[in-house]
Design a protein around this motif. Structure first.
Motif, short mmCIF file in Angstrom:
data_model
loop_
_atom_site.label_atom_id
_atom_site.label_comp_id
_atom_site.label_asym_id
_atom_site.label_seq_id
_atom_site.Cartn_x
_atom_site.Cartn_y
_atom_site.Cartn_z
N GLY A 6 2.47 4.48 29.10
CA GLY A 6 3.60 3.83 28.42
C GLY A 6 3.37 3.67 26.92
O GLY A 6 4.30 3.48 26.14
N ARG A 7 2.10 3.76 26.51
CA ARG A 7 1.76 3.63 25.08
C ARG A 7 1.77 4.98 24.36
O ARG A 7 1.71 5.02 23.13
N HIS A 8 1.77 6.07 25.14
CA HIS A 8 1.75 7.41 24.54
C HIS A 8 3.02 7.61 23.72
O HIS A 8 4.11 7.44 24.24
N THR A 9 2.88 7.93 22.47
CA THR A 9 3.93 8.07 21.45
C THR A 9 4.10 6.76 20.67
O THR A 9 4.19 6.79 19.43
N ILE A 10 4.10 5.62 21.37
CA ILE A 10 4.27 4.34 20.66
C ILE A 10 3.10 4.15 19.69
O ILE A 10 3.27 3.76 18.54
N GLU A 11 1.90 4.45 20.20
CA GLU A 11 0.69 4.33 19.39
C GLU A 11 0.80 5.23 18.15
O GLU A 11 0.59 4.79 17.03
N LEU A 12 1.17 6.49 18.40
CA LEU A 12 1.32 7.46 17.31
C LEU A 12 2.32 6.94 16.27
O LEU A 12 2.06 7.01 15.06
N LEU A 13 3.43 6.43 16.72
CA LEU A 13 4.46 5.95 15.78
C LEU A 13 3.92 4.80 14.92
O LEU A 13 4.24 4.71 13.74
N GLU A 14 3.04 3.99 15.50
CA GLU A 14 2.44 2.91 14.71
C GLU A 14 1.52 3.48 13.63
O GLU A 14 1.55 3.02 12.49
N TRP A 15 0.75 4.49 13.99
CA TRP A 15 -0.13 5.11 12.97
C TRP A 15 0.71 5.71 11.84
O TRP A 15 0.34 5.67 10.68
N LEU A 16 1.84 6.30 12.23
CA LEU A 16 2.65 7.01 11.24
C LEU A 16 3.35 6.07 10.27
O LEU A 16 3.89 6.53 9.26
N GLU A 17 3.32 4.79 10.55
CA GLU A 17 3.90 3.83 9.60
C GLU A 17 3.14 3.86 8.26
O GLU A 17 3.67 3.43 7.24
N MET A 23 0.84 -1.20 0.00
CA MET A 23 0.00 0.00 0.00
C MET A 23 0.87 1.25 0.00
O MET A 23 1.85 1.30 0.73
N ASP A 24 0.48 2.20 -0.85
CA ASP A 24 1.24 3.45 -0.90
C ASP A 24 1.08 4.23 0.39
O ASP A 24 -0.01 4.31 0.94
N LYS A 25 2.16 4.80 0.84
CA LYS A 25 2.09 5.60 2.06
C LYS A 25 1.54 6.98 1.74
O LYS A 25 1.79 7.54 0.68
N LYS A 26 0.80 7.52 2.70
CA LYS A 26 0.20 8.84 2.50
C LYS A 26 1.21 9.93 2.83
O LYS A 26 2.06 9.75 3.71
N LEU A 27 1.05 11.04 2.16
CA LEU A 27 1.91 12.19 2.43
C LEU A 27 1.45 12.85 3.73
O LEU A 27 0.25 13.06 3.92
N LEU A 28 2.39 13.15 4.61
CA LEU A 28 1.99 13.77 5.88
C LEU A 28 2.12 15.29 5.78
O LEU A 28 3.08 15.87 6.27
N ASN A 29 1.13 15.91 5.12
CA ASN A 29 1.12 17.38 5.14
C ASN A 29 0.22 17.84 6.29
O ASN A 29 -0.29 17.02 7.06
N LYS A 30 0.05 19.15 6.39
CA LYS A 30 -0.72 19.67 7.54
C LYS A 30 -2.16 19.17 7.54
O LYS A 30 -2.69 18.79 8.59
N ASP A 31 -2.78 19.13 6.35
CA ASP A 31 -4.17 18.65 6.28
C ASP A 31 -4.28 17.20 6.75
O ASP A 31 -5.20 16.85 7.49
#
Ligand SMILES: [Fe+2]
Ligand SMILES: [Fe+2]
Length: 195
Positions: free
Chosen positions: A72-83, A1-9
């Protein structure tokens, strides 16, 4: 799957999908706006763009509502979404440096990481100061009123003053100037922050 561009929107869309509480969202907007202003303040801010500095603020707590009972999950969760997104390594490192006292992923190092670390607590503190003003408005808050409350240990005692004061050592910016820049950035966006 193509990764999405992380712009401000895309960052705002992700924030809104994962965080429903308006006050929590406003904290994220505030940190984003403050970081965008610090980008302009620094003469050579480094590799990331101004938009990416703002995104660092918008997303730094995007997983907070979901992880609040499990810090303990704060940030870890975010990093998973950002994959699922195309994110420059430098920006990923910024997120890894957040909540690092708990996650131990990365100690803040770059100017953006330290600015986030120091202004994160300060934006919350400034909101607390605004809320004790007669009109409960940012407009009435001054650097002096913030510094005065800052010295009162009983006021908003959960706010880590040490974390904010590190701006002097880590960024070479006096506490006075750091408060002033942060406060001005928030005042410019008072409508967005509903303050
Ligand atoms: Fe956080
Ligand atoms: Fe935060």
């Amino acid at each position: 799957m193509d990764k999405k561009l992380l712009n401000k929107d895309a960052a705002l869309e992700l924030l809104h999908e994962k965080m429903k509480n308006q006050n929590l969202r406003r904290h994220c907007y505030a940190v984003g706006k403050v970081l965008a202003d610090f980008y302009d303040y620094y003469s050579s801010p480094g590799g990331l763009t101004k938009e990416q500095w703002e995104i660092a603020g918008i997303l730094h707590d995007a997983d907070w509502e979901i992880t609040k009972d499990n810090p303990g999950r704060h940030t870890i969760e975010l990093l998973e979404w950002l994959e699922n997104y195309e994110v420059p390594t430098e920006l990923l490192e910024v997120f890894r440096s957040h909540n690092s006292k708990t996650t131990q992923l990365r100690t803040p190092e770059t100017r953006l990481e330290w600015t986030l670390e120091c202004c994160d607590e300060l934006t919350g503190f400034i909101v607390a100061v605004a809320l004790v003003m007669p009109e409960k408005k940012l407009e009435q808050v001054t650097v002096d009123s913030v510094l005065k409350k800052f010295r009162q240990k009983e006021f908003a005692r959960q706010v880590d003053r040490e974390q904010i004061s590190q701006c002097e050592e880590k960024l070479g910016i006096s506490l006075n100037d750091f408060v002033s820049l942060t406060l001005e950035a928030m005042k410019k966006n008072s409508e967005l922050l509903s303050l």
